[in-house]
Design an enzyme around this catalytic site. Structure first.
Site, PDB file in Angstrom:
ATOM      1  CG  PHE A   1     -12.631   4.635   1.137  1.00  0.00           C
ATOM      2  CD1 PHE A   1     -13.289   4.204   0.106  1.00  0.00           C
ATOM      3  CD2 PHE A   1     -11.256   4.863   0.843  1.00  0.00           C
ATOM      4  CE1 PHE A   1     -13.213   4.047  -1.058  1.00  0.00           C
ATOM      5  CE2 PHE A   1     -10.938   4.822  -0.429  1.00  0.00           C
ATOM      6  CZ  PHE A   1     -11.715   4.429  -1.425  1.00  0.00           C
TER       7      PHE A   1
ATOM      8  CE  LYS B   1      -9.584   6.255  12.331  1.00  0.00           C
ATOM      9  NZ  LYS B   1     -10.456   6.581  10.976  1.00  0.00           N
TER      10      LYS B   1
ATOM     11  CD  GLU C   1     -11.429   9.982   7.991  1.00  0.00           C
ATOM     12  OE1 GLU C   1     -11.138   8.822   8.333  1.00  0.00           O
ATOM     13  OE2 GLU C   1     -10.392  10.796   7.635  1.00  0.00           O
TER      14      GLU C   1
ATOM     15  CB  CYS D   1      -5.490  -3.479  -1.320  1.00  0.00           C
ATOM     16  SG  CYS D   1      -6.101  -4.953  -0.652  1.00  0.00           S
TER      17      CYS D   1
HETATM   18  P1  NAD Z   1      -6.074   5.969   4.067  1.00  0.00           P
HETATM   19  O1  NAD Z   1      -4.565   5.474   4.278  1.00  0.00           O
HETATM   20  O2  NAD Z   1      -6.358   7.607   3.781  1.00  0.00           O
HETATM   21  O3  NAD Z   1      -6.720   5.798   5.636  1.00  0.00           O
HETATM   22  C1  NAD Z   1      -6.675   4.627   6.189  1.00  0.00           C
HETATM   23  C2  NAD Z   1      -7.060   5.021   7.674  1.00  0.00           C
HETATM   24  O4  NAD Z   1      -5.890   5.783   8.438  1.00  0.00           O
HETATM   25  C3  NAD Z   1      -8.330   5.619   7.986  1.00  0.00           C
HETATM   26  O5  NAD Z   1      -8.984   5.078   9.091  1.00  0.00           O
HETATM   27  C4  NAD Z   1      -7.842   7.074   8.289  1.00  0.00           C
HETATM   28  O6  NAD Z   1      -8.903   7.929   9.059  1.00  0.00           O
HETATM   29  C5  NAD Z   1      -6.629   7.138   8.801  1.00  0.00           C
HETATM   30  N1  NAD Z   1      -5.779   8.320   8.421  1.00  0.00           N
HETATM   31  C6  NAD Z   1      -5.889   8.842   7.188  1.00  0.00           C
HETATM   32  N2  NAD Z   1      -4.728   9.821   7.181  1.00  0.00           N
HETATM   33  C7  NAD Z   1      -4.140   9.632   8.295  1.00  0.00           C
HETATM   34  C8  NAD Z   1      -2.817  10.224   8.911  1.00  0.00           C
HETATM   35  N3  NAD Z   1      -2.444  11.220   8.417  1.00  0.00           N
HETATM   36  N4  NAD Z   1      -2.543   9.903   9.918  1.00  0.00           N
HETATM   37  C9  NAD Z   1      -2.970   8.744  10.768  1.00  0.00           C
HETATM   38  N5  NAD Z   1      -4.245   8.195  10.232  1.00  0.00           N
HETATM   39  C10 NAD Z   1      -4.577   8.665   8.963  1.00  0.00           C
HETATM   40  O7  NAD Z   1      -6.805   4.711   3.289  1.00  0.00           O
HETATM   41  P2  NAD Z   1      -8.201   4.840   2.531  1.00  0.00           P
HETATM   42  O8  NAD Z   1      -8.142   6.072   1.421  1.00  0.00           O
HETATM   43  O9  NAD Z   1      -9.068   5.074   3.548  1.00  0.00           O
HETATM   44  O10 NAD Z   1      -8.166   3.492   1.750  1.00  0.00           O
HETATM   45  C11 NAD Z   1      -7.706   3.100   0.567  1.00  0.00           C
HETATM   46  C12 NAD Z   1      -6.160   2.724   0.686  1.00  0.00           C
HETATM   47  O11 NAD Z   1      -6.057   1.523   1.461  1.00  0.00           O
HETATM   48  C13 NAD Z   1      -5.669   2.000  -0.596  1.00  0.00           C
HETATM   49  O12 NAD Z   1      -4.429   2.577  -0.914  1.00  0.00           O
HETATM   50  C14 NAD Z   1      -5.488   0.745  -0.696  1.00  0.00           C
HETATM   51  O13 NAD Z   1      -4.984  -0.110  -1.456  1.00  0.00           O
HETATM   52  C15 NAD Z   1      -5.324   0.457   0.945  1.00  0.00           C
HETATM   53  N6  NAD Z   1      -5.928  -0.871   1.281  1.00  0.00           N
HETATM   54  C16 NAD Z   1      -5.041  -1.784   1.524  1.00  0.00           C
HETATM   55  C17 NAD Z   1      -5.347  -2.972   1.680  1.00  0.00           C
HETATM   56  C18 NAD Z   1      -4.504  -4.172   2.113  1.00  0.00           C
HETATM   57  O14 NAD Z   1      -4.789  -5.134   2.555  1.00  0.00           O
HETATM   58  N7  NAD Z   1      -3.209  -3.903   1.871  1.00  0.00           N
HETATM   59  C19 NAD Z   1      -6.822  -3.404   2.204  1.00  0.00           C
HETATM   60  C20 NAD Z   1      -7.698  -2.220   1.840  1.00  0.00           C
HETATM   61  C21 NAD Z   1      -7.249  -0.904   1.623  1.00  0.00           C
END
Ligand code: NAD
Length: 495
Positions: free
Chosen positions: A162, A186, A189, A294
């Site tokens: 997000f 994808k 959401e 991140c």
């Molecule tokens: P998230 O892991 O909740 O969601 C990421 C994606 O995974 C979304 O598209 C979501 O729909 C999907 N998703 C969520 N739950 C799922 C499940 N149970 N099974 C399969 N898919 C699922 O992350 P977020 O809250 O959207 O973003 C924040 C996180 O992302 C933080 O932990 C941040 O550190 C990390 N992030 C990392 C980087 C990097 O480069 N390392 C960059 C940006 C964000």
């Protein structure tokens, strides 16, 4: 979803429904289910997003499959040319996209704009692949030549988080598409609208229908991507918990996987650090994007007596105006999680020297002001777990080695930084930090293109980095061709 976004201020603006984009058309999801999409600054739904499942993934894979051969047959320079056009369209619509990112994510306008500019930089790398994407070749013996061609994988997919709605998509799209693949995106959401606008721009730039598709939704959509046998690779960016699961699930079906996860970034200040540079840089690192990135600073390791710098950090962070300099928190759930960490640290004995829990921003949204917890200890969750909010946990240590030991013991390995005016100290620390992206006097050490973005340890599952040349290698497969054309005296027509 398809309509242009009209807001040019923070005033609440509706955007309608975020549909799927499959084969060059906006379509609803088969489930008929939707979720509200909130503008976090206003805590009000600006539209709804459709929730996809296996049937929608199947439809998108079919569209991608039908389009992929013709796309792959185009010379790489022609595909790169289309990305030049995409760059000019993104520049044309920069204002619209910056405001859209700001509204769907809660970022300030300046942050939204910066994220679109960074997305454009990633597109530029895609353009450059028309020149620098050449494979290698060598005459390995008399008359025998070996060459490597970068071939497309076929149908591939990307999953984004997000916190950077457009930018993270662009960490993957240029290399994947210029590499000749057909792509399913994808998006999160929570922030689906930028991807819909991007779909229209990609089409306008000249990418044929079916080559780029957007499937909206949550876990069901991601699981269907991981399970689909025709999808050859998945790039994922999100939390460690989900990244680890997605990596395992996709790998089980033989896909090439690269999953970037969460972070707990440590900054270290030693007594010879420059006072003004360090304090302003630390404030920018932990408050930028309201700490929801991140690369944000999370733990500050204060080595020896650096009290004057710490004082300036508290003063500087205290001047931040919510809604102007810092944006909103993404959701009520995030607000509860972040304030929960602050409450817990206070109960365990940390001193809240700057308290953002009751700070009020404009427009009735989800707000937390910059928060600084001093005298944290190594066992506090605020010092060890990802908070993903504008919270800095300070640990006091006596030596640089003690600071390094704390940083090295944390399971994440995304980013770390040392503030010092000594080259020797900087070299000592950078050689010992357990992080894939290290800064010296740079609190958000993002490697700009063409350098690859990616952490270590629990911040990444899979090999290589997401951006730069590593992205090109990830989204293509090397075909090794060995040829022998020279007439040789020891061979005959028959042998
Ligand atoms: P998230 O892991 O909740 O969601 C990421 C994606 O995974 C979304 O598209 C979501 O729909 C999907 N998703 C969520 N739950 C799922 C499940 N149970 N099974 C399969 N898919 C699922 O992350 P977020 O809250 O959207 O973003 C924040 C996180 O992302 C933080 O932990 C941040 O550190 C990390 N992030 C990392 C980087 C990097 O480069 N390392 C960059 C940006 C964000």
């Amino acid at each position: 979803m398809s309509k242009p976004f009209t807001a040019r201020s923070y005033a609440f603006t509706e955007q309608g429904d975020a549909l799927n984009w499959i084969g060059g058309k906006f379509v609803p999801a088969a489930s008929g289910q939707t979720l509200p999409v909130e503008n976090p600054r206003h805590a009000r739904a600006m539209g709804r997003v459709v929730l996809s499942g296996p049937a929608d993934i199947e439809a998108a894979v079919q569209a991608a499959h039908a389009a992929r051969r013709e796309w792959a047959a185009m010379p790489v320079r022609e595909r790169a040319d289309i990305f030049y056009r995409l760059k000019s369209l993104l520049l044309r619509d920069l204002e619209e996209l910056a405001w859209l990112v700001s509204h769907e994510n809660g970022k300030t306008y300046a942050e939204g704009r910066a994220s679109v500019e960074k997305a454009i930089e990633c597109v530029e790398f895609g353009c450059a692949l028309g020149n620098v994407g050449a494979g290698e070749q060598l005459d390995v013996s008399r008359g025998v030549n070996c060459r490597v061609d970068h071939e497309p994988l076929g149908v591939v997919a990307g999953v984004s988080p997000f916190n950077f709605p457009l930018m993270v998509c662009m960490w993957m799209l240029p290399q994947a598409l210029v590499g000749g693949n057909a792509f399913l995106l994808k998006p999160s959401e929570v922030v689906p609208f930028s991807a819909g606008r991007l779909a229209l721009l990609v089409k306008e730039a000249g990418v044929p229908d079916g080559v780029f598709n957007v499937v909206n939704g949550g876990a069901d959509a991601v699981n269907a991507l991981c399970d689909h046998p025709s999808i050859k690779a998945v790039g994922f960016v999100g939390s460690t918990r989900v990244g680890r699961m997605v990596y395992a699930r996709g790998s089980a079906t033989g896909k090439t996987m690269l999953c970037l996860g969460g972070a707990k970034n440590h900054l270290m200040i030693v007594p010879d650090a420059d006072r003004s540079l360090t304090s302003s840089n630390v404030v920018a690192s932990f408050t930028g994007c309201a700490g929801q990135r991140c690369m944000a600073a999370s733990v500050l390791l204060a080595v020896g007596n650096v009290d004057a710098i710490l004082g300036d950090i508290v003063t500087g962070a205290g001047k931040i105006r919510l809604g102007e300099d810092m944006g909103a928190i993404i959701s009520k759930a995030a607000f509860d999680r972040i304030t929960g960490y602050i409450d817990d640290a206070e109960r365990r004995g940390a001193k809240v020297v700057l308290d953002g829990r009751k700070a009020k921003g404009p427009d009735g949204g989800y707000w937390i002001g910059p928060t600084i917890l001093d005298h944290c200890t190594r066992d506090m969750p605020s010092a060890t777990e990802e908070i993903f909010g504008p919270v800095l946990s300070i640990l006091r240590v006596k030596t640089l080695d003690e600071a390094l030991a704390i940083e090295n013991a944390n399971p994440y390995g995304n980013a770390a930084c040392i503030y010092t005016t000594s080259g020797a100290v900087a070299n000592y620390a950078t050689a010992r930090l357990e992080a894939g992206m290290v800064g010296v006097n740079v609190g958000v050490p993002v490697p700009r293109e063409p350098f690859g973005f990616g952490g270590w340890n629990h911040s990444k599952f899979g090999a290589g980095n997401m951006t730069g040349y590593d992205g090109w290698r990830f989204w293509t497969r090397p075909r090794k061709v060995t040829t022998k054309w020279a007439i040789q005296s020891d061979t005959t027509w028959m042998g």
